[in-house]
Design a protein around this motif. Structure first.
Motif, mmCIF file in Angstrom:
data_model
loop_
_atom_site.group_PDB
_atom_site.id
_atom_site.type_symbol
_atom_site.label_atom_id
_atom_site.label_comp_id
_atom_site.label_asym_id
_atom_site.label_seq_id
_atom_site.Cartn_x
_atom_site.Cartn_y
_atom_site.Cartn_z
ATOM 1 N N PHE A 122 -0.500 4.955 0.412
ATOM 2 C CA PHE A 122 -1.750 4.351 -0.022
ATOM 3 C C PHE A 122 -1.601 4.067 -1.511
ATOM 4 C CE2 PHE A 122 -2.855 6.646 3.791
ATOM 5 C CZ PHE A 122 -3.583 5.691 4.480
ATOM 6 N N HIS A 123 -2.101 2.945 -1.970
ATOM 7 C CA HIS A 123 -1.853 2.490 -3.336
ATOM 8 C C HIS A 123 -2.655 3.232 -4.399
ATOM 9 C CE1 HIS A 123 -0.558 -1.536 -1.347
ATOM 10 N NE2 HIS A 123 0.271 -0.559 -1.084
ATOM 11 N N ASP A 124 -3.739 3.843 -4.047
ATOM 12 C CA ASP A 124 -4.570 4.568 -5.007
ATOM 13 C C ASP A 124 -4.025 5.967 -5.267
ATOM 14 O OD1 ASP A 124 -6.323 2.463 -5.139
ATOM 15 O OD2 ASP A 124 -7.800 3.345 -3.786
ATOM 16 N N GLN A 154 -5.764 9.870 -2.409
ATOM 17 C CA GLN A 154 -5.291 9.643 -1.052
ATOM 18 C C GLN A 154 -6.418 9.903 -0.056
ATOM 19 O OE1 GLN A 154 -1.913 8.552 -0.360
ATOM 20 N NE2 GLN A 154 -2.360 8.095 -2.497
ATOM 21 N N LYS A 209 -8.710 1.297 3.840
ATOM 22 C CA LYS A 209 -7.628 0.956 2.900
ATOM 23 C C LYS A 209 -6.695 -0.082 3.519
ATOM 24 C CE LYS A 209 -8.354 4.059 -0.432
ATOM 25 N NZ LYS A 209 -8.717 3.670 -1.769
ATOM 26 N N TYR A 240 -8.230 -3.636 3.662
ATOM 27 C CA TYR A 240 -8.272 -4.329 2.371
ATOM 28 C C TYR A 240 -6.924 -4.317 1.651
ATOM 29 C CZ TYR A 240 -13.149 -4.747 3.341
ATOM 30 O OH TYR A 240 -14.343 -5.089 3.943
ATOM 31 N N LYS A 241 -5.860 -4.122 2.435
ATOM 32 C CA LYS A 241 -4.477 -4.187 1.941
ATOM 33 C C LYS A 241 -4.237 -3.257 0.751
ATOM 34 C CE LYS A 241 -3.638 -8.768 3.760
ATOM 35 N NZ LYS A 241 -2.781 -8.485 4.843
ATOM 36 N N GLU A 242 -4.788 -2.055 0.858
ATOM 37 C CA GLU A 242 -4.611 -1.050 -0.181
ATOM 38 C C GLU A 242 -3.623 0.030 0.255
ATOM 39 O OE1 GLU A 242 -8.563 0.295 -1.102
ATOM 40 O OE2 GLU A 242 -9.185 -1.699 -1.784
ATOM 41 N N CYS A 243 -2.742 -0.345 1.193
ATOM 42 C CA CYS A 243 -1.676 0.564 1.610
ATOM 43 C C CYS A 243 -0.501 -0.256 2.133
ATOM 44 C CB CYS A 243 -2.167 1.551 2.670
ATOM 45 S SG CYS A 243 -2.530 0.834 4.275
ATOM 46 N N THR A 244 0.642 0.400 2.186
ATOM 47 C CA THR A 244 1.855 -0.216 2.738
ATOM 48 C C THR A 244 2.426 0.752 3.763
ATOM 49 O OG1 THR A 244 2.306 -1.325 0.643
ATOM 50 C CG2 THR A 244 4.149 -1.125 2.190
#
Length: 190
Positions: free
Chosen positions: A122-124, A127, A137, A140-144
């Motif tokens: 997760f980008h933030d 977590q 997440k 809204y594309k806030e993870c890979t």
């Protein structure tokens, strides 16, 4: 005369073996080598009980069952310069929660063994703990969430993905021979 017939038989057997080896060098999808023209590959997928939906921007779209999931969407991609199939993408049916997506993703990663590359984050800095937070997440594309497996015949890339309002597991098969052909042609153009 006997030698001539022996030579013909040997030549035939050698050609058949070479042809069989050539076909087996390509990655397969549902037992079909990822090779040939778009129409040829689509015809083979129809024989494997996939329903042809249509072709858009050079990508054939089919639907069918895959890896125990009903209603998967399959995209068949070609090398634009030669109309040779090189990539197959399977979009599993959209899910409405993170745990369903992650369950499918984990089950599929187990099939292929040790990955070559794996990014699951997760980008933030904060977590998420709960399922709905993780799903939010992703939406809204806030993870890979990507895993790549390298094989002698090509790469397999597995992802948890979102597009518009849908969230789904995506798996792509990249045939090495035909993908390398694209790269070689691009290098020739430079």
């Amino acid at each position: 005369m006997k030698k001539f017939f022996s030579f013909l038989i040997l030549a035939f057997v050698t050609s058949a073996i070479a042809l069989a080896q050539n076909n087996s060098e390509h990655m397969t999808f549902k037992g079909v080598p990822i090779d040939g023209t778009l129409n040829e590959f689509v015809d083979k997928m129809k024989q494997a009980r996939f329903t042809y939906i249509g072709t858009h921007d050079g990508i054939a779209v089919l639907q069918g069952d895959f890896a125990g999931h009903k209603g998967c969407t399959i995209g068949v991609y070609t090398l634009k310069s030669s109309n040779k199939v090189n990539t197959i993408a399977v979009m599993f049916p959209p899910q409405k929660d993170w745990s369903s997506l992650e369950s499918t993703y984990v089950r599929l990663t187990e099939k292929y063994g040790q990955p070559s590359e794996c990014v699951e984050m997760f980008h933030d800095a904060l977590q998420p703990d709960r399922d709905f937070e993780k799903f939010h997440k992703l939406k809204y594309k806030e993870c890979t969430w990507d895993t790549t497996f390298r094989t002698p015949k090509g790469d397999i890339q597995l992802s948890i993905w979102s597009q518009q309002s849908d969230c789904f597991v995506l798996i792509k098969y990249f045939d090495k021979i035909n993908t390398d052909a694209v790269k070689a042609q691009a290098m020739d153009d430079l």
